[in-house]
Scaffold this active site. Sequence first.
Site, PDB file in Angstrom:
ATOM      1  N   MET A  20      67.719 -16.584 -28.098  1.00  0.00           N
ATOM      2  CA  MET A  20      66.865 -16.990 -29.219  1.00  0.00           C
ATOM      3  C   MET A  20      65.523 -16.312 -29.021  1.00  0.00           C
ATOM      4  O   MET A  20      64.515 -16.948 -28.688  1.00  0.00           O
ATOM      5  CB  MET A  20      66.739 -18.526 -29.232  1.00  0.00           C
ATOM      6  CG  MET A  20      67.996 -19.204 -29.752  1.00  0.00           C
ATOM      7  SD  MET A  20      68.105 -20.926 -29.252  1.00  0.00           S
ATOM      8  CE  MET A  20      68.814 -20.702 -27.636  1.00  0.00           C
ATOM      9  N   SER A  59      75.987 -26.768 -22.197  1.00  0.00           N
ATOM     10  CA  SER A  59      74.699 -26.063 -22.227  1.00  0.00           C
ATOM     11  C   SER A  59      73.791 -26.491 -21.075  1.00  0.00           C
ATOM     12  O   SER A  59      73.444 -27.666 -20.934  1.00  0.00           O
ATOM     13  CB  SER A  59      73.989 -26.323 -23.545  1.00  0.00           C
ATOM     14  OG  SER A  59      72.694 -25.779 -23.481  1.00  0.00           O
ATOM     15  N   ASP A  69      70.827 -20.967 -22.764  1.00  0.00           N
ATOM     16  CA  ASP A  69      69.920 -20.805 -23.904  1.00  0.00           C
ATOM     17  C   ASP A  69      68.635 -20.119 -23.495  1.00  0.00           C
ATOM     18  O   ASP A  69      67.830 -20.693 -22.754  1.00  0.00           O
ATOM     19  CB  ASP A  69      69.588 -22.185 -24.492  1.00  0.00           C
ATOM     20  CG  ASP A  69      70.759 -22.776 -25.238  1.00  0.00           C
ATOM     21  OD1 ASP A  69      71.260 -22.117 -26.158  1.00  0.00           O
ATOM     22  OD2 ASP A  69      71.174 -23.902 -24.893  1.00  0.00           O
ATOM     23  N   GLY A 125      75.207 -29.959 -24.989  1.00  0.00           N
ATOM     24  CA  GLY A 125      74.150 -30.120 -23.997  1.00  0.00           C
ATOM     25  C   GLY A 125      73.961 -31.580 -23.629  1.00  0.00           C
ATOM     26  O   GLY A 125      74.514 -32.076 -22.640  1.00  0.00           O
ATOM     27  N   HIS A 155      77.072 -22.253 -21.137  1.00  0.00           N
ATOM     28  CA  HIS A 155      76.161 -21.816 -22.189  1.00  0.00           C
ATOM     29  C   HIS A 155      74.723 -21.782 -21.664  1.00  0.00           C
ATOM     30  O   HIS A 155      74.215 -22.772 -21.140  1.00  0.00           O
ATOM     31  CB  HIS A 155      76.272 -22.782 -23.371  1.00  0.00           C
ATOM     32  CG  HIS A 155      75.571 -22.335 -24.622  1.00  0.00           C
ATOM     33  ND1 HIS A 155      76.090 -21.394 -25.485  1.00  0.00           N
ATOM     34  CD2 HIS A 155      74.377 -22.699 -25.153  1.00  0.00           C
ATOM     35  CE1 HIS A 155      75.257 -21.210 -26.495  1.00  0.00           C
ATOM     36  NE2 HIS A 155      74.195 -21.983 -26.327  1.00  0.00           N
ATOM     37  N   MET A 183      65.060 -18.736 -24.578  1.00  0.00           N
ATOM     38  CA  MET A 183      64.049 -18.907 -25.646  1.00  0.00           C
ATOM     39  C   MET A 183      62.742 -18.249 -25.244  1.00  0.00           C
ATOM     40  O   MET A 183      62.314 -18.383 -24.095  1.00  0.00           O
ATOM     41  CB  MET A 183      63.799 -20.394 -25.879  1.00  0.00           C
ATOM     42  CG  MET A 183      65.053 -21.178 -26.189  1.00  0.00           C
ATOM     43  SD  MET A 183      64.664 -22.915 -26.399  1.00  0.00           S
ATOM     44  CE  MET A 183      66.306 -23.591 -26.669  1.00  0.00           C
ATOM     45  N   MET A 228      74.742 -22.203 -35.872  1.00  0.00           N
ATOM     46  CA  MET A 228      73.775 -23.192 -35.374  1.00  0.00           C
ATOM     47  C   MET A 228      73.891 -24.442 -36.240  1.00  0.00           C
ATOM     48  O   MET A 228      73.727 -24.372 -37.458  1.00  0.00           O
ATOM     49  CB  MET A 228      72.343 -22.651 -35.437  1.00  0.00           C
ATOM     50  CG  MET A 228      71.983 -21.651 -34.341  1.00  0.00           C
ATOM     51  SD  MET A 228      72.341 -22.213 -32.649  1.00  0.00           S
ATOM     52  CE  MET A 228      71.365 -23.727 -32.538  1.00  0.00           C
ATOM     53  N   ASP A 233      76.904 -25.059 -32.144  1.00  0.00           N
ATOM     54  CA  ASP A 233      75.884 -25.356 -31.151  1.00  0.00           C
ATOM     55  C   ASP A 233      74.801 -26.250 -31.752  1.00  0.00           C
ATOM     56  O   ASP A 233      74.105 -25.840 -32.683  1.00  0.00           O
ATOM     57  CB  ASP A 233      75.297 -24.009 -30.693  1.00  0.00           C
ATOM     58  CG  ASP A 233      74.281 -24.133 -29.576  1.00  0.00           C
ATOM     59  OD1 ASP A 233      74.104 -25.236 -29.045  1.00  0.00           O
ATOM     60  OD2 ASP A 233      73.667 -23.101 -29.245  1.00  0.00           O
ATOM     61  N   GLY A 234      74.673 -27.461 -31.181  1.00  0.00           N
ATOM     62  CA  GLY A 234      73.625 -28.381 -31.614  1.00  0.00           C
ATOM     63  C   GLY A 234      74.186 -29.702 -32.117  1.00  0.00           C
ATOM     64  O   GLY A 234      74.881 -29.728 -33.134  1.00  0.00           O
ATOM     65  N   GLY A 235      73.916 -30.768 -31.369  1.00  0.00           N
ATOM     66  CA  GLY A 235      74.337 -32.101 -31.803  1.00  0.00           C
ATOM     67  C   GLY A 235      75.837 -32.332 -31.739  1.00  0.00           C
ATOM     68  O   GLY A 235      76.376 -33.166 -32.461  1.00  0.00           O
ATOM     69  N   GLY A 292      65.966 -24.255 -30.743  1.00  0.00           N
ATOM     70  CA  GLY A 292      64.699 -24.473 -30.052  1.00  0.00           C
ATOM     71  C   GLY A 292      64.723 -25.643 -29.093  1.00  0.00           C
ATOM     72  O   GLY A 292      64.045 -25.623 -28.074  1.00  0.00           O
ATOM     73  N   PHE A 293      65.516 -26.652 -29.427  1.00  0.00           N
ATOM     74  CA  PHE A 293      65.518 -27.857 -28.597  1.00  0.00           C
ATOM     75  C   PHE A 293      66.909 -28.472 -28.512  1.00  0.00           C
ATOM     76  O   PHE A 293      67.678 -28.380 -29.467  1.00  0.00           O
ATOM     77  CB  PHE A 293      64.549 -28.906 -29.176  1.00  0.00           C
ATOM     78  CG  PHE A 293      63.143 -28.380 -29.312  1.00  0.00           C
ATOM     79  CD1 PHE A 293      62.257 -28.437 -28.233  1.00  0.00           C
ATOM     80  CD2 PHE A 293      62.717 -27.804 -30.495  1.00  0.00           C
ATOM     81  CE1 PHE A 293      60.972 -27.922 -28.350  1.00  0.00           C
ATOM     82  CE2 PHE A 293      61.419 -27.295 -30.624  1.00  0.00           C
ATOM     83  CZ  PHE A 293      60.546 -27.347 -29.552  1.00  0.00           C
ATOM     84  N   GLY A 294      67.189 -29.114 -27.396  1.00  0.00           N
ATOM     85  CA  GLY A 294      68.410 -29.889 -27.275  1.00  0.00           C
ATOM     86  C   GLY A 294      68.172 -31.278 -27.850  1.00  0.00           C
ATOM     87  O   GLY A 294      67.040 -31.629 -28.195  1.00  0.00           O
ATOM     88  N   GLY A 295      69.238 -32.037 -27.986  1.00  0.00           N
ATOM     89  CA  GLY A 295      69.118 -33.435 -28.378  1.00  0.00           C
ATOM     90  C   GLY A 295      68.794 -33.701 -29.840  1.00  0.00           C
ATOM     91  O   GLY A 295      68.366 -34.794 -30.193  1.00  0.00           O
ATOM     92  N   HIS A 336      73.051 -17.177 -24.981  1.00  0.00           N
ATOM     93  CA  HIS A 336      72.580 -17.294 -26.367  1.00  0.00           C
ATOM     94  C   HIS A 336      71.097 -16.927 -26.412  1.00  0.00           C
ATOM     95  O   HIS A 336      70.255 -17.691 -25.941  1.00  0.00           O
ATOM     96  CB  HIS A 336      72.819 -18.748 -26.824  1.00  0.00           C
ATOM     97  CG  HIS A 336      72.298 -19.064 -28.184  1.00  0.00           C
ATOM     98  ND1 HIS A 336      72.152 -20.358 -28.628  1.00  0.00           N
ATOM     99  CD2 HIS A 336      71.907 -18.271 -29.214  1.00  0.00           C
ATOM    100  CE1 HIS A 336      71.686 -20.350 -29.869  1.00  0.00           C
ATOM    101  NE2 HIS A 336      71.513 -19.099 -30.250  1.00  0.00           N
TER     102      HIS A 336
HETATM  103  C1  DX5 Z   1      69.405 -25.308 -29.215  1.00  0.00           C
HETATM  104  C2  DX5 Z   1      70.318 -24.633 -28.230  1.00  0.00           C
HETATM  105  C3  DX5 Z   1      71.503 -25.457 -27.870  1.00  0.00           C
HETATM  106  C4  DX5 Z   1      71.183 -26.749 -27.165  1.00  0.00           C
HETATM  107  C5  DX5 Z   1      72.164 -27.769 -27.663  1.00  0.00           C
HETATM  108  O1  DX5 Z   1      68.431 -24.434 -29.621  1.00  0.00           O
HETATM  109  O2  DX5 Z   1      70.790 -23.406 -28.762  1.00  0.00           O
HETATM  110  O3  DX5 Z   1      72.447 -24.721 -27.104  1.00  0.00           O
HETATM  111  O4  DX5 Z   1      71.265 -26.676 -25.771  1.00  0.00           O
HETATM  112  O5  DX5 Z   1      71.821 -29.003 -27.182  1.00  0.00           O
HETATM  113  P1  DX5 Z   1      72.467 -30.358 -27.705  1.00  0.00           P
HETATM  114  O6  DX5 Z   1      73.954 -30.253 -27.456  1.00  0.00           O
HETATM  115  O7  DX5 Z   1      71.797 -31.386 -26.872  1.00  0.00           O
HETATM  116  O8  DX5 Z   1      72.164 -30.479 -29.174  1.00  0.00           O
HETATM  117 ZN    ZN Z   2      72.577 -22.385 -27.663  1.00  0.00          ZN
END
Ligand code: DX5
Ligand code: ZN
Length: 218
Positions: A69, A9, A36, A198, A34, A38, A138, A176-178, A143-146, A67
């Site tokens: 959002m 990502s 994202d 990501g 990927h 938003m 999901m 997607d996510g974590g 909304g956020f990475g990490g 993706h």
């Molecule tokens: C979150 C995004 C993800 C994000 C994942 O809203 O859709 O694609 O980049 O990030 P990580 O892998 O850091 O959780």
């Molecule tokens: Zn995503």
Amino acid sequence: MMNHLVSPSLLAADFGNLARDVEIINRSEADWIHCDIMDGMFVPNISFGFPVIEHVKKIARKPLDVHLMIVDPDRYLVKWKETGADILTVQYEACVHLHRTVSEIRKLGMKAGVAVNPHTPVSLLKNILPYIDMVLIMTVNPGFGGQSFIQESYSKISELSKMIKTGGHNVLIEVDGGIDTKNASKLVETGVNVLVAGNSVFGSKDPEATIRQLKRLE
Ligand code: DX5
Ligand code: ZN
């Protein structure tokens, strides 16, 4: 069983050195990129839009896994095709006429994906499965990475995997996510076909090596 795909990502990339990070993905074992998108409405964050992805497309040597959002994604399907999306995923919760939306995405020549938030049951997808190429589960609130991976996701993945097999559909499951090198194997064993990652990739010392690890799971 097909080999799983890895889609790093860009949200976790260094935006001051975006071309360098796209090049890392290009030369890595990653399958897709990927992206994202938003809008500050569907999710409480704004990422990047058309001008940025247009530049990414110019240098990317892998398909763009976009993706969305955003609310009311129908407004921009043509524009995403023109910008270079290969796979276009919309959020289930943002689409009033989902069948119309995914049909339009396919008609434009893109693969159609539907993403579900952590609270949305996969059983709601039963009647849309014949019309799509991918479901994105999901595994964090978008909304956020990490953020940390929501454990309940495993049961959603196995339930969806059964629905796809029983119905004989040709639909990939993306998460997607974590996602990191610790939970990736179990996810693939549970039925995942595409891993988005990501922070575990771009936050690591050697992103290319981390992608290789995610690709070559024990
Ligand atoms: C979150 C995004 C993800 C994000 C994942 O809203 O859709 O694609 O980049 O990030 P990580 O892998 O850091 O959780
Ligand atoms: Zn995503």
